[in-house]
Design a protein around this motif. Structure first.
Motif, mmCIF file in Angstrom:
data_model
loop_
_atom_site.group_PDB
_atom_site.id
_atom_site.type_symbol
_atom_site.label_atom_id
_atom_site.label_comp_id
_atom_site.label_asym_id
_atom_site.label_seq_id
_atom_site.Cartn_x
_atom_site.Cartn_y
_atom_site.Cartn_z
ATOM 1 N N UNK A 98 0.833 -1.216 0.000
ATOM 2 C CA UNK A 98 0.000 0.000 0.000
ATOM 3 C C UNK A 98 0.865 1.264 0.000
ATOM 4 N N UNK A 99 1.775 1.402 -0.992
ATOM 5 C CA UNK A 99 2.716 2.532 -0.943
ATOM 6 C C UNK A 99 2.044 3.907 -0.997
ATOM 7 N N UNK A 100 0.980 4.034 -1.815
ATOM 8 C CA UNK A 100 0.372 5.361 -1.964
ATOM 9 C C UNK A 100 -0.272 5.789 -0.655
ATOM 10 N N UNK A 101 -1.011 4.847 -0.053
ATOM 11 C CA UNK A 101 -1.685 5.193 1.202
ATOM 12 C C UNK A 101 -0.665 5.506 2.300
ATOM 13 N N UNK A 102 0.423 4.725 2.323
ATOM 14 C CA UNK A 102 1.433 4.956 3.365
ATOM 15 C C UNK A 102 2.169 6.274 3.111
ATOM 16 N N UNK A 103 2.462 6.550 1.845
ATOM 17 C CA UNK A 103 3.106 7.830 1.502
ATOM 18 C C UNK A 103 2.213 8.986 1.975
ATOM 19 N N UNK A 104 0.912 8.855 1.723
ATOM 20 C CA UNK A 104 -0.029 9.930 2.034
ATOM 21 C C UNK A 104 -0.231 10.088 3.542
ATOM 22 N N UNK A 105 -0.571 8.981 4.206
ATOM 23 C CA UNK A 105 -0.961 9.075 5.619
ATOM 24 C C UNK A 105 0.225 8.937 6.557
#
Ligand code: NDP
Length: 397
Positions: A146-153
């Protein structure tokens, strides 16, 4: 949140900030439907502004590290341990103001820099924030899922380099203090362009400087805020602190550089009274809770505190400000936001963006806090809600 939500927010929010700036600075506050070539040119990344922004960040980090200050423990983490934080924001605030005055007086930096280079500075802060969030992800994400979610949050709740707490630092220094310098610089721009600083601009700068200075003075209180206790540190908080705060909270001042709404003295006094009342409610209610939690025996408004004992341990104050409504501290913030926006007059709705944003943010936050407290305290929270009926605005909400 699915992966799509973060992507949309990361694609939409940065252009939105540019749009607000272009509308206020190039279209007299009318919502921009086109981008003038001048605005594109002004927002082009430049090596000078990138270096200046990196230098600003480095200066604030150096002040946070070397200035003396007391060390305090944060609120307990999930495992019961507590992190230690050095508090020297109040000193950093004054040193930053002194250094900025020195740079302006000696000609090292133009006093009206934030007006002349607003777009390029905004671009530098954006580039820096994205790069910084990418670094946070690489450094602290334990899995590449989940790279995008982790990058974001964010990957970590309290990412640190040695003892240096990145979230606490970003929430206060390079964002909040830059906001203070940007509004000062915008007032200097008005002075240079029109030969005077108008009363609405002077009041706005004063109110916002007091707000930022107050945050620095009560820096310890930041440790118990929602962001520090419950949010992981990724793009959302980093970009929010580094770009959103300094470049959207200063947009009323941006508008006032070339526009002076006509106010009677009475109207200005009424707006100032709204700001002062909001500040008193905001500061006194936050301090009252803070002091009650430290010492429940301390009188509240001259009487023994009334409170609800919870099965989990913490006491819930049910008198004083916290007996009037469950989040009067949010009301104080909203009153100040409205006062700042009113100073821009009524020629454009865009300068009211900040008040609308604060209203939406704090109503949403109250709901989230309510759900968390309900889950944490169960029946005890329900008893508190029965004792204190109103959420934010007594008699209405
Ligand atoms: P609060 O300081 O209101 O903290 C809420 C927490 O306080 C709850 O989760 C609960 O935590 C505890 N609490 C709730 N009710 C009581 C009670 N009756 N007695 C004792 N403890 C209670 O929330 P925030 O951190 O969101 O806000 C802090 C300030 O920051 C506010 O004034 C807000 O306006 C401001 N703010 C400003 C923003 C800006 O951009 N300018 C953005 C967000 C906030 P527990 O019981 O677990 O300790």
């Amino acid at each position: 949140m699915t992966g799509m939500g973060p992507v949309l927010l990361m694609l939409a929010l940065p252009p939105f900030v540019y749009w607000l700036w272009i509308s206020l600075a190039f279209h007299d506050g009318a919502p921009a439907v086109s981008i003038p070539a001048m605005a594109l040119e002004a927002a082009r990344p430049t090596a000078a502004m990138l270096l200046l922004y990196i230098g600003w960040w480095g200066l604030q980090a150096a002040l946070a590290i070397v200035l003396p200050g007391r060390t305090v423990e944060g609120t307990p983490l999930a495992d019961g341990s507590r992190l230690r934080y050095r508090l020297n924001g109040w000193l950093a605030f004054w040193i930053t103001l002194a250094l900025a005055a020195l740079a302006a007086l000696t000609g090292v930096l133009p006093p009206a820099l934030a007006w002349e280079r607003f777009g390029a500075l905004l671009t530098a802060a954006n580039l820096f924030s994205f790069a910084f969030a990418a670094w946070l992800w690489r450094r602290f994400a334990e899995t590449r899922r989940a790279p995008v979610r982790t990058f974001f949050a964010g990957a970590a709740m309290n990412p640190r380099v040695d003892d240096f707490d990145l979230k606490f630092f970003c929430e206060t220094r390079p964002g909040l203090l830059l906001w203070a310098l940007v509004v000062l610089s915008l007032a200097a721009a008005q002075w240079q362009r029109h030969g005077a600083v108008s009363a609405p601009m002077a009041l706005l700068v004063l109110f916002q400087l007091v707000y930022v200075g107050d945050c620095m003075f009560h820096e310890a209180a930041i440790l118990s805020t929602w962001d520090i206790r419950h949010e992981r540190f990724g793009w959302m908080l980093a970009w929010g602190s580094l770009v959103w705060v300094p470049f959207t909270f200063s947009l009323q001042a941006c508008y006032l550089v070339d526009h002076t709404p006509a106010f009677s003295r009475g109207a200005l006094a009424a707006i100032a009274a709204l700001n002062v009342a909001g500040y008193v409610v905001f500061r006194a209610s936050n301090l009252q809770k803070h002091r009650f939690r430290l010492d429940p025996a301390r009188p509240v408004w001259g009487r023994p505190a009334r409170y609800i004992r919870t099965a989990r341990g913490p006491l819930l104050l049910a008198s004083g400000w916290w007996g009037v409504a469950r989040h009067l501290n949010y009301l104080g913030d909203i009153m100040m936001a409205l006062a700042w926006c009113l100073l821009t007059g009524f020629a454009t709705p865009l300068t009211y963006f900040y008040a609308v944003y604060m209203l939406v943010l704090l109503v949403h936050r109250e709901r989230r806090d309510h759900a968390q407290c309900q889950a944490r305290y169960g029946e005890d929270w329900t008893r508190y809600c029965h004792a204190v009926r109103w959420r934010i605005l007594p008699g209405i909400y």
